[in-house]
Design a protein around this motif. Structure first.
Motif, PDB file in Angstrom:
ATOM      1  N   TYR A 182       0.828  -1.205   0.000  1.00 20.97           N
ATOM      2  CA  TYR A 182       0.000   0.000   0.000  1.00 20.97           C
ATOM      3  C   TYR A 182       0.866   1.261   0.000  1.00 20.97           C
ATOM      4  CZ  TYR A 182      -4.030   2.968   0.863  1.00 20.97           C
ATOM      5  OH  TYR A 182      -5.027   3.916   0.739  1.00 20.97           O
ATOM      6  N   GLU A 183       1.985   1.216   0.658  1.00 19.35           N
ATOM      7  CA  GLU A 183       2.908   2.362   0.637  1.00 19.35           C
ATOM      8  C   GLU A 183       3.265   2.746  -0.793  1.00 19.35           C
ATOM      9  OE1 GLU A 183       7.646   3.032   1.547  1.00 19.35           O
ATOM     10  OE2 GLU A 183       6.554   1.546   2.739  1.00 19.35           O
ATOM     11  N   ILE A 184       3.457   1.740  -1.640  1.00 18.40           N
ATOM     12  CA  ILE A 184       3.805   2.001  -3.039  1.00 18.40           C
ATOM     13  C   ILE A 184       2.590   2.492  -3.813  1.00 18.40           C
ATOM     14  CG2 ILE A 184       4.787   0.996  -5.142  1.00 18.40           C
ATOM     15  CD1 ILE A 184       6.088  -1.112  -3.298  1.00 18.40           C
ATOM     16  N   MET A 185       1.404   1.988  -3.498  1.00 22.73           N
ATOM     17  CA  MET A 185       0.192   2.476  -4.148  1.00 22.73           C
ATOM     18  C   MET A 185      -0.030   3.949  -3.830  1.00 22.73           C
ATOM     19  SD  MET A 185      -2.395   2.256  -6.085  1.00 22.73           S
ATOM     20  CE  MET A 185      -2.771   0.552  -6.523  1.00 22.73           C
ATOM     21  N   VAL A 186       0.194   4.351  -2.585  1.00 24.76           N
ATOM     22  CA  VAL A 186       0.047   5.758  -2.207  1.00 24.76           C
ATOM     23  C   VAL A 186       1.041   6.623  -2.989  1.00 24.76           C
ATOM     24  CG1 VAL A 186       0.304   7.411  -0.322  1.00 24.76           C
ATOM     25  CG2 VAL A 186      -0.913   5.263   0.068  1.00 24.76           C
ATOM     26  N   GLU A 190       0.012   9.582  -5.720  1.00 24.28           N
ATOM     27  CA  GLU A 190       0.497  10.966  -5.628  1.00 24.28           C
ATOM     28  C   GLU A 190       1.199  11.377  -6.911  1.00 24.28           C
ATOM     29  OE1 GLU A 190       2.932  10.860  -2.156  1.00 24.28           O
ATOM     30  OE2 GLU A 190       1.226  11.059  -0.756  1.00 24.28           O
ATOM     31  N   ARG A 191       1.945  10.459  -7.498  1.00 26.74           N
ATOM     32  CA  ARG A 191       2.682  10.759  -8.735  1.00 26.74           C
ATOM     33  C   ARG A 191       1.748  10.905  -9.933  1.00 26.74           C
ATOM     34  NH1 ARG A 191       5.728   6.197  -9.113  1.00 26.74           N
ATOM     35  NH2 ARG A 191       4.208   5.232 -10.512  1.00 26.74           N
ATOM     36  N   ASP A 192       0.736  10.029 -10.009  1.00 27.58           N
ATOM     37  CA  ASP A 192      -0.122   9.976 -11.196  1.00 27.58           C
ATOM     38  C   ASP A 192      -1.450  10.698 -11.032  1.00 27.58           C
ATOM     39  OD1 ASP A 192       1.904   8.470 -12.243  1.00 27.58           O
ATOM     40  OD2 ASP A 192       0.876   6.546 -12.064  1.00 27.58           O
ATOM     41  N   GLY A 193      -1.732  11.234  -9.843  1.00 29.56           N
ATOM     42  CA  GLY A 193      -2.897  12.083  -9.656  1.00 29.56           C
ATOM     43  C   GLY A 193      -4.222  11.375  -9.495  1.00 29.56           C
ATOM     44  N   PHE A 194      -4.268  10.320  -8.700  1.00 25.74           N
ATOM     45  CA  PHE A 194      -5.548   9.675  -8.407  1.00 25.74           C
ATOM     46  C   PHE A 194      -5.595   9.353  -6.920  1.00 25.74           C
ATOM     47  CE2 PHE A 194      -2.715   6.146  -9.441  1.00 25.74           C
ATOM     48  CZ  PHE A 194      -3.005   5.199  -8.465  1.00 25.74           C
ATOM     49  N   THR A 195      -6.774   8.953  -6.446  1.00 23.79           N
ATOM     50  CA  THR A 195      -6.961   8.618  -5.039  1.00 23.79           C
ATOM     51  C   THR A 195      -7.040   7.105  -4.893  1.00 23.79           C
ATOM     52  OG1 THR A 195      -8.180  10.671  -4.651  1.00 23.79           O
ATOM     53  CG2 THR A 195      -8.426   8.914  -3.006  1.00 23.79           C
ATOM     54  N   PRO A 196      -6.146   6.490  -4.132  1.00 27.15           N
ATOM     55  CA  PRO A 196      -6.205   5.042  -3.977  1.00 27.15           C
ATOM     56  C   PRO A 196      -7.353   4.616  -3.076  1.00 27.15           C
ATOM     57  CG  PRO A 196      -4.494   5.934  -2.555  1.00 27.15           C
ATOM     58  CD  PRO A 196      -5.036   7.089  -3.360  1.00 27.15           C
ATOM     59  N   SER A 197      -7.802   3.396  -3.248  1.00 26.53           N
ATOM     60  CA  SER A 197      -8.778   2.825  -2.325  1.00 26.53           C
ATOM     61  C   SER A 197      -8.098   2.544  -0.987  1.00 26.53           C
ATOM     62  CB  SER A 197      -9.340   1.521  -2.900  1.00 26.53           C
ATOM     63  OG  SER A 197      -9.989   1.739  -4.122  1.00 26.53           O
ATOM     64  N   PRO A 198      -8.869   2.347   0.078  1.00 25.66           N
ATOM     65  CA  PRO A 198      -8.257   1.958   1.349  1.00 25.66           C
ATOM     66  C   PRO A 198      -7.481   0.652   1.201  1.00 25.66           C
ATOM     67  CG  PRO A 198     -10.538   2.633   1.671  1.00 25.66           C
ATOM     68  CD  PRO A 198     -10.326   2.539   0.191  1.00 25.66           C
ATOM     69  N   ALA A 199      -6.436   0.495   1.996  1.00 26.20           N
ATOM     70  CA  ALA A 199      -5.585  -0.697   1.894  1.00 26.20           C
ATOM     71  C   ALA A 199      -6.376  -1.984   2.037  1.00 26.20           C
ATOM     72  CB  ALA A 199      -4.481  -0.622   2.947  1.00 26.20           C
ATOM     73  N   GLU A 200      -7.371  -1.972   2.920  1.00 27.22           N
ATOM     74  CA  GLU A 200      -8.116  -3.193   3.177  1.00 27.22           C
ATOM     75  C   GLU A 200      -8.897  -3.661   1.952  1.00 27.22           C
ATOM     76  OE1 GLU A 200      -8.814  -6.313   5.910  1.00 27.22           O
ATOM     77  OE2 GLU A 200      -7.355  -4.681   5.763  1.00 27.22           O
ATOM     78  N   ASP A 201      -9.265  -2.724   1.053  1.00 28.22           N
ATOM     79  CA  ASP A 201      -9.977  -3.121  -0.162  1.00 28.22           C
ATOM     80  C   ASP A 201      -9.121  -4.046  -1.022  1.00 28.22           C
ATOM     81  OD1 ASP A 201     -12.007  -1.542   0.714  1.00 28.22           O
ATOM     82  OD2 ASP A 201     -11.930  -0.104  -0.944  1.00 28.22           O
ATOM     83  N   TYR A 202      -7.840  -3.720  -1.183  1.00 30.74           N
ATOM     84  CA  TYR A 202      -6.942  -4.545  -1.992  1.00 30.74           C
ATOM     85  C   TYR A 202      -6.713  -5.903  -1.320  1.00 30.74           C
ATOM     86  CZ  TYR A 202      -5.942   0.057  -4.033  1.00 30.74           C
ATOM     87  OH  TYR A 202      -6.045   1.287  -4.619  1.00 30.74           O
ATOM     88  N   ARG A 203      -6.509  -5.868  -0.014  1.00 30.14           N
ATOM     89  CA  ARG A 203      -6.289  -7.116   0.732  1.00 30.14           C
ATOM     90  C   ARG A 203      -7.535  -7.993   0.667  1.00 30.14           C
ATOM     91  NH1 ARG A 203      -7.229  -8.747   6.003  1.00 30.14           N
ATOM     92  NH2 ARG A 203      -5.816 -10.376   6.776  1.00 30.14           N
ATOM     93  N   ASN A 204      -8.723  -7.403   0.835  1.00 28.48           N
ATOM     94  CA  ASN A 204      -9.964  -8.177   0.748  1.00 28.48           C
ATOM     95  C   ASN A 204     -10.154  -8.777  -0.640  1.00 28.48           C
ATOM     96  OD1 ASN A 204     -10.829  -7.883   3.400  1.00 28.48           O
ATOM     97  ND2 ASN A 204     -11.973  -6.005   2.972  1.00 28.48           N
TER      98      ASN A 204
END
Length: 338
Positions: A182-186, A190-204
């Motif tokens: 998730y650290e890398i997704m954040v 930030e670099r590409d200009g979008f809002t990531p989903s919460p970390a738990e969404d990817y894990r789920n």
């Protein structure tokens, strides 16, 4: 033409008999995953029939946002025949009537509709696409490489020579803890200009879809994750659903090698097609920037698909939402011009 509601078991039996790769989002397990996301819940399953012929199956998830509800069928309906404009229009009319009768709270439904029809409208939100890239993953590693564009082969070979990361399937590790990914997704967001989903969404997503339907592939520099991908699997087709990478001079090399690694691993697992999940087109010019990168991995891989479109259920309410969207756009434009 008729629309019949199906139980989960009836739906599973119906799509299980189809000679197509049912999109991952139209499998019942996808409803289990989406149910973990606030504001979303399973709504139901249906089949569109003409007499005894089953023309299409559809799985709907309910979305609640800004005080109203709508239904979404990602990449659905799943057709058993190639729909003509007339057939698709008739099916949407019947489906809208079915939804309206069963649930008076739904404002509209968002589905994949091949033809631009009077009953449809452009999506109120999201960036739908009608073009994607499919990588053929059959024949082994060298065959996969041979089917890339010249630039793709050059970039992958360069990555194989110069990228010193270690690549592997880290699905189970990511299910245990998604923090390092998730650290890398954040950072990517930030670099590409979008809002990531919460970390738990990817894990789920990984946990609920399970190893048969979802994998996480990653490249590491020692113990440090540099780049990763979540790929979904349905039948013999995989889809590159999410990807993230650290910034740095070697980022492109790492991503090129990761995608090639994914293709080879998926091919060895019996996957024949790897969907890169959307590029730009005349229909969706906003994502043209994706084309150069994604198309280099498959010289004959560009495919047209049915894009998302909205079909109103409560017509007056939906027109009000369209008006509000237009007003917001005009206000943003006016502020930008000041």
């Amino acid at each position: 033409m008729q629309v019949h509601e199906l139980s989960r078991t009836e739906y599973e039996i119906g799509i299980g008999g189809l000679d197509v790769n049912v999109p991952i989002e139209q499998l019942p397990v996808w409803q289990d995953y989406e149910a973990t996301i606030p504001g979303r819940s399973p709504w139901g399953f249906a089949v569109i029939c003409e007499g005894d012929d089953m023309l299409a199956f559809v799985s709907f998830v309910q979305y609640e946002t800004h005080g109203y509800r709508y239904l979404r069928a990602h990449h659905g309906p799943v057709w058993t025949v190639e729909p003509t404009p007339e057939l698709e229009a008739a099916a949407l009319d019947e489906l809208a009537a079915f939804v309206r009768k069963r649930d008076r709270h739904q404002v509209f439904m968002r589905l994949a509709v091949k033809h631009e029809l009077p009953i449809t409208s452009p999506c109120l939100s999201t960036l739908p696409y009608d073009t994607t890239v499919i990588i053929d993953t059959t024949g082994g590693d060298e065959a996969i490489l041979s089917r890339m564009k010249q630039r793709g082969r050059r970039d992958v070979r360069k990555a194989l020579r110069e990228c010193e990361l270690t690549f592997s399937d880290e699905t189970e590790r990511a299910i245990e803890s998604f923090d390092e990914y998730y650290e890398i997704m954040v950072e990517t967001a930030e670099r590409d200009g979008f809002t990531p989903s919460p970390a738990e969404d990817y894990r789920n997503m990984l946990r609920i879809l399970g190893h048969d339907h979802c994998r996480l592939f990653a490249g590491r520099d020692g113990d440090r994750v540099i780049t990763w991908t979540i790929a979904t699997i349905s039948g013999t087709r995989a889809t590159r659903y999410y990807g993230a990478s650290r910034s740095g001079a070697a980022r492109n090399l790492a991503t090129d090698r990761l995608i090639y690694f994914e293709c080879c691993e998926l091919g060895r697992a019996g996957i024949t097609e790897y969907d890169q999940m959307g590029i730009g087109s005349e229909f969706q010019p906003a994502t043209m920037g994706l084309n150069t990168f994604k198309t280099k991995f498959a010289k004959d891989g560009v495919r047209m698909i049915a894009p998302d479109r909205d079909v109103s259920i409560k017509k007056a309410f939906y027109r009000a939402l369209q008006t509000a969207k237009s007003l917001r756009a005009r206000l943003r434009s006016a502020r930008h011009d000041q």
